[in-house]
Write a protein that holds these residues in place. Structure first.
Motif, PDB file in Angstrom:
ATOM      1  N   PHE A   1      17.547 -45.575  59.458  1.00 48.90           N
ATOM      2  CA  PHE A   1      16.318 -46.246  59.036  1.00 48.90           C
ATOM      3  C   PHE A   1      16.075 -47.498  59.877  1.00 48.90           C
ATOM      4  O   PHE A   1      14.987 -47.697  60.444  1.00 48.90           O
ATOM      5  N   VAL A   2      17.110 -48.337  59.999  1.00 45.76           N
ATOM      6  CA  VAL A   2      16.989 -49.595  60.741  1.00 45.76           C
ATOM      7  C   VAL A   2      16.710 -49.326  62.213  1.00 45.76           C
ATOM      8  O   VAL A   2      15.859 -49.979  62.841  1.00 45.76           O
ATOM      9  N   GLU A   3      17.408 -48.347  62.790  1.00 43.14           N
ATOM     10  CA  GLU A   3      17.212 -48.055  64.212  1.00 43.14           C
ATOM     11  C   GLU A   3      15.797 -47.543  64.486  1.00 43.14           C
ATOM     12  O   GLU A   3      15.178 -47.905  65.483  1.00 43.14           O
ATOM     13  N   LEU A   4      15.260 -46.715  63.583  1.00 45.52           N
ATOM     14  CA  LEU A   4      13.898 -46.219  63.763  1.00 45.52           C
ATOM     15  C   LEU A   4      12.877 -47.352  63.643  1.00 45.52           C
ATOM     16  O   LEU A   4      11.859 -47.355  64.347  1.00 45.52           O
TER      17      LEU A   4
ATOM     18  N   PRO B   1      11.717 -44.679  44.295  1.00 50.37           N
ATOM     19  CA  PRO B   1      11.893 -46.101  43.985  1.00 50.37           C
ATOM     20  C   PRO B   1      13.371 -46.497  43.968  1.00 50.37           C
ATOM     21  O   PRO B   1      14.232 -45.727  43.522  1.00 50.37           O
ATOM     22  N   GLY B   2      13.650 -47.690  44.494  1.00 52.63           N
ATOM     23  CA  GLY B   2      14.997 -48.243  44.403  1.00 52.63           C
ATOM     24  C   GLY B   2      15.921 -47.971  45.561  1.00 52.63           C
ATOM     25  O   GLY B   2      17.109 -48.276  45.496  1.00 52.63           O
ATOM     26  N   VAL B   3      15.397 -47.399  46.680  1.00 56.92           N
ATOM     27  CA  VAL B   3      16.276 -47.128  47.825  1.00 56.92           C
ATOM     28  C   VAL B   3      16.083 -48.160  48.937  1.00 56.92           C
ATOM     29  O   VAL B   3      16.401 -47.918  50.094  1.00 56.92           O
ATOM     30  N   ALA B   4      15.556 -49.323  48.579  1.00 57.85           N
ATOM     31  CA  ALA B   4      15.446 -50.494  49.477  1.00 57.85           C
ATOM     32  C   ALA B   4      14.419 -50.309  50.585  1.00 57.85           C
ATOM     33  O   ALA B   4      14.574 -50.872  51.671  1.00 57.85           O
ATOM     34  N   LYS B   5      13.352 -49.566  50.334  1.00 55.48           N
ATOM     35  CA  LYS B   5      12.283 -49.424  51.340  1.00 55.48           C
ATOM     36  C   LYS B   5      11.628 -50.771  51.618  1.00 55.48           C
ATOM     37  O   LYS B   5      11.566 -51.228  52.760  1.00 55.48           O
TER      38      LYS B   5
ATOM     39  N   PHE C   1       0.417 -43.402  62.498  1.00 53.27           N
ATOM     40  CA  PHE C   1       1.791 -43.884  62.331  1.00 53.27           C
ATOM     41  C   PHE C   1       2.678 -43.231  63.386  1.00 53.27           C
ATOM     42  O   PHE C   1       2.702 -42.008  63.519  1.00 53.27           O
ATOM     43  N   LEU C   2       3.406 -44.047  64.126  1.00 52.87           N
ATOM     44  CA  LEU C   2       4.336 -43.512  65.123  1.00 52.87           C
ATOM     45  C   LEU C   2       5.408 -42.670  64.441  1.00 52.87           C
ATOM     46  O   LEU C   2       5.682 -41.538  64.843  1.00 52.87           O
ATOM     47  N   PHE C   3       6.028 -43.234  63.403  1.00 55.45           N
ATOM     48  CA  PHE C   3       7.116 -42.562  62.685  1.00 55.45           C
ATOM     49  C   PHE C   3       6.790 -42.444  61.208  1.00 55.45           C
ATOM     50  O   PHE C   3       6.115 -43.303  60.635  1.00 55.45           O
ATOM     51  N   LYS C   4       7.324 -41.403  60.598  1.00 58.51           N
ATOM     52  CA  LYS C   4       7.473 -41.375  59.150  1.00 58.51           C
ATOM     53  C   LYS C   4       8.969 -41.257  58.880  1.00 58.51           C
ATOM     54  O   LYS C   4       9.623 -40.315  59.337  1.00 58.51           O
ATOM     55  N   ILE C   5       9.506 -42.235  58.154  1.00 56.88           N
ATOM     56  CA  ILE C   5      10.940 -42.272  57.873  1.00 56.88           C
ATOM     57  C   ILE C   5      11.167 -41.877  56.419  1.00 56.88           C
ATOM     58  O   ILE C   5      10.594 -42.484  55.512  1.00 56.88           O
ATOM     59  N   ASP C   6      11.977 -40.856  56.215  1.00 54.75           N
ATOM     60  CA  ASP C   6      12.340 -40.444  54.864  1.00 54.75           C
ATOM     61  C   ASP C   6      13.650 -41.122  54.485  1.00 54.75           C
ATOM     62  O   ASP C   6      14.677 -40.904  55.141  1.00 54.75           O
ATOM     63  N   VAL C   7      13.605 -41.953  53.446  1.00 55.91           N
ATOM     64  CA  VAL C   7      14.786 -42.711  53.014  1.00 55.91           C
ATOM     65  C   VAL C   7      15.376 -42.025  51.788  1.00 55.91           C
ATOM     66  O   VAL C   7      14.707 -41.900  50.752  1.00 55.91           O
ATOM     67  N   GLY C   8      16.605 -41.571  51.925  1.00 61.44           N
ATOM     68  CA  GLY C   8      17.258 -40.858  50.827  1.00 61.44           C
ATOM     69  C   GLY C   8      18.217 -41.751  50.055  1.00 61.44           C
ATOM     70  O   GLY C   8      18.322 -42.960  50.297  1.00 61.44           O
ATOM     71  N   TYR C   9      18.926 -41.132  49.116  1.00 61.63           N
ATOM     72  CA  TYR C   9      19.916 -41.866  48.337  1.00 61.63           C
ATOM     73  C   TYR C   9      21.149 -42.165  49.189  1.00 61.63           C
ATOM     74  O   TYR C   9      21.503 -41.376  50.076  1.00 61.63           O
ATOM     75  N   PRO C  10      21.833 -43.288  48.927  1.00 62.92           N
ATOM     76  CA  PRO C  10      23.062 -43.595  49.678  1.00 62.92           C
ATOM     77  C   PRO C  10      24.222 -42.722  49.213  1.00 62.92           C
ATOM     78  O   PRO C  10      24.183 -42.153  48.109  1.00 62.92           O
ATOM     79  N   SER C  11      25.260 -42.642  50.033  1.00 63.54           N
ATOM     80  CA  SER C  11      26.485 -41.951  49.626  1.00 63.54           C
ATOM     81  C   SER C  11      27.219 -42.804  48.590  1.00 63.54           C
ATOM     82  O   SER C  11      26.891 -43.983  48.384  1.00 63.54           O
ATOM     83  N   THR C  12      28.203 -42.222  47.947  1.00 62.32           N
ATOM     84  CA  THR C  12      28.971 -42.958  46.931  1.00 62.32           C
ATOM     85  C   THR C  12      29.644 -44.180  47.545  1.00 62.32           C
ATOM     86  O   THR C  12      29.650 -45.276  46.960  1.00 62.32           O
ATOM     87  N   GLU C  13      30.202 -44.012  48.766  1.00 59.85           N
ATOM     88  CA  GLU C  13      30.882 -45.126  49.437  1.00 59.85           C
ATOM     89  C   GLU C  13      29.906 -46.260  49.736  1.00 59.85           C
ATOM     90  O   GLU C  13      30.229 -47.438  49.523  1.00 59.85           O
ATOM     91  N   ASP C  14      28.719 -45.891  50.227  1.00 61.89           N
ATOM     92  CA  ASP C  14      27.715 -46.915  50.527  1.00 61.89           C
ATOM     93  C   ASP C  14      27.212 -47.591  49.256  1.00 61.89           C
ATOM     94  O   ASP C  14      26.941 -48.796  49.251  1.00 61.89           O
TER      95      ASP C  14
END
Length: 338
Positions: free
Chosen positions: A49-52, A69-73, A190-203
Motif C-alpha cells: 500500500f505504502v509503496e504504491l 472500515p478500520g483497515v487504516a485507509k 485515477f492512476l492506481f486503485k489499491i485494495d487494502v485487505g485485513y492484516p495477518s495475525t502477526e501484523d
C-alpha cells in the motif's frame, strides 16, 4: 591483430553502458526510504500500500483506496501527506455535497461591490477525499477537470492548482446505502486503485502493540515531513528520464490492447491506461535503482493500473471471476520481450 581490434570495441561497449546509466537515482532511493521509515513508525503490514502511494506520487498520479472500515485507509493517507512538506486538506463526501463545497464559489464583496472567488478545499497539494462514492454525480463531475488538467474553470476564469497536486480518495466496497458508483470517466483519472485487505495475525499483534505503546497519543505526532516540494519536483523530473525501449512500449500496447478484445470483458482499457502503465513502470524502475524499465516493472504496474479501468462481462462476474484473473490470462498470452 584481431584481438587488438576486439579489445577497444569491448571498452567502447563498457563506456556506452556506463553512459546509459545516466540518471542519478541515489537521492531518489534515499527519499523513498525516508518516506517508508516515517510511515513504518505507525503503519504496520501495509508495505505494498505504502509503496504504491509513493509510486503514485512520483508518477504524478491520483490514487483510489478501497477497503472495509478500520483497515487504516484514511490514517495511512493522512500520514503519507504529513510526511511531505506540502499543503493538505481533507474533504468528507456526503450525499448533499455540492460542487461549490469542493471547488469554491464567488462571493459578493460588499466594499468593492464585486464578486471575489473564495477557493474551496480542493486548492491544496495533497487532497484526501473520504468516502468518495457518497457524493452524487454532479459533485463527482466537478473533479473531472481538476484531476486531469490540474485546473478548474469557474465563471469563465481558469485557476491552476499549485504543484504538487495529488488526490487520495477512499471508498468502502461493501456499504451500498447512500453510495453512488463512480463513473468510468472518473475511475480512468485515477492512476492506481489499491485494495487494502485485513492484516495477518502477526501484523495485527504489532498494531495492538503500537497502539498500546503510544498511550493515547495521535499517530500524526510520530511523523515528520521529510520531502520538500522542490525536491519532489526534481525526483519527478528524474522519472521522466527513465529509459523505456521500443519493444517494451510495444509490450504495454499489446497488453492493454488485449483488454479491448477479450471475450470476458465488457469494457477494455483506454490509451490513457497505456500511458499510466508506462509512467508507473518508470517509477517502479526508479525506486529499485534502475534507470531503465524491465518487463517485471510493467507486470507489477498492470493490476493496480488496469483493475479499475476494465469491466467484466455480466456472465463472468456472476461466475465469480475477477478482473485480476483476466489480467493474469492476458499477461500469460502476450510474449515477454527479450
Amino acid at each position: 591483430m584481431e584481438s587488438e581490434e576486439i579489445q577497444p570495441n569491448e571498452g567502447e561497449q563498457r563506456e556506452e553502458l556506463n553512459f546509459d546509466n545516466r540518471v542519478p537515482l541515489e537521492d531518489l532511493k534515499n527519499s523513498v526510504e525516508k518516506l517508508k521509515e516515517q510511515l513504518a513508525k505507525v503503519i504496520v503490514g501495509q508495505d505494498e500500500f505504502v509503496e504504491l502511494l509513493i509510486v503514485g506520487l512520483l508518477a504524478n498520479g491520483h490514487v483510489l483506496i478501497e477497503g472495509v472500515p478500520g483497515v487504516a485507509k484514511t490514517v495511512t493517507a493522512k500520514l503519507f501527506a504529513k510526511s511531505l512538506e506540502t499543503g493538505f486538506s481533507r474533504i468528507q463526501f456526503t450525499p448533499d455535497l455540492m460542487p461549490s463545497d469542493v471547488l469554491g464559489t464567488s462571493v459578493l464583496n460588499m466594499k468593492s461591490s464585486e464578486f471575489e472567488f473564495k477557493p474551496g478545499p480542493i486548492f491544496s497539494n495533497v487532497v484526501l477525499i473520504d468516502e468518495i462514492n457518497r457524493a452524487p454525480a454532479k459533485t463527482q463531475a466537478a473533479l473531472f477537470e481538476v484531476m486531469e488538467e490540474r485546473q478548474i474553470t469557474i465563471d469563465g476564469k481558469q485557476y491552476n492548482m499549485e504543484a504538487p497536486f495529488m488526490v487520495l480518495a477512499t471508498q468502502n466496497p461493501i456499504e451500498q446505502e447512500g453510495t453512488y458508483a463512480l463513473p468510468e470517466a472518473q475511475l480512468d483519472r485515477f492512476l492506481f486503485k489499491i485494495d487494502v485487505g485485513y492484516p495477518s495475525t502477526e501484523d495485527e499483534v504489532k498494531i495492538l502493540q503500537s497502539h498500546h505503546e503510544r498511550k493515547g497519543k495521535l499517530p500524526e505526532a510520530n511523523i515528520e515531513a521529510v520531502l520538500h516540494p522542490d525536491k519532489l519536483l526534481t525526483l519527478k523530473e528524474q522519472i521522466h528520464e527513465i529509459l523505456v525501449e521500443e519493444k517494451l512500449l510495444n509490450y504495454i500496447a499489446q497488453l492493454v490492447g488485449k483488454t479491448r478484445q477479450h471475450p470476458h470483458l465488457y469494457l477494455g482499457a483506454s490509451p490513457r491506461a497505456s500511458i499510466a502503465v508506462m509512467n508507473a513502470s518508470k517509477a517502479f524502475a526508479a525506486i529499485n535503482g534502475r534507470d531503465f524499465v524491465i518487463p517485471e516493472d510493467i507486470k507489477r504496474a498492470l493490476n493496480p493500473v488496469l483493475g479499475h479501468r476494465i469491466i467484466l462481462s455480466p456472465d463472468r462476474e456472476m461466475e465469480g471471476m475477477t478482473t485480476k484473473n483476466v489480467l493474469e490470462m492476458i499477461t500469460q498470452s502476450v510474449e515477454i520481450p527479450r
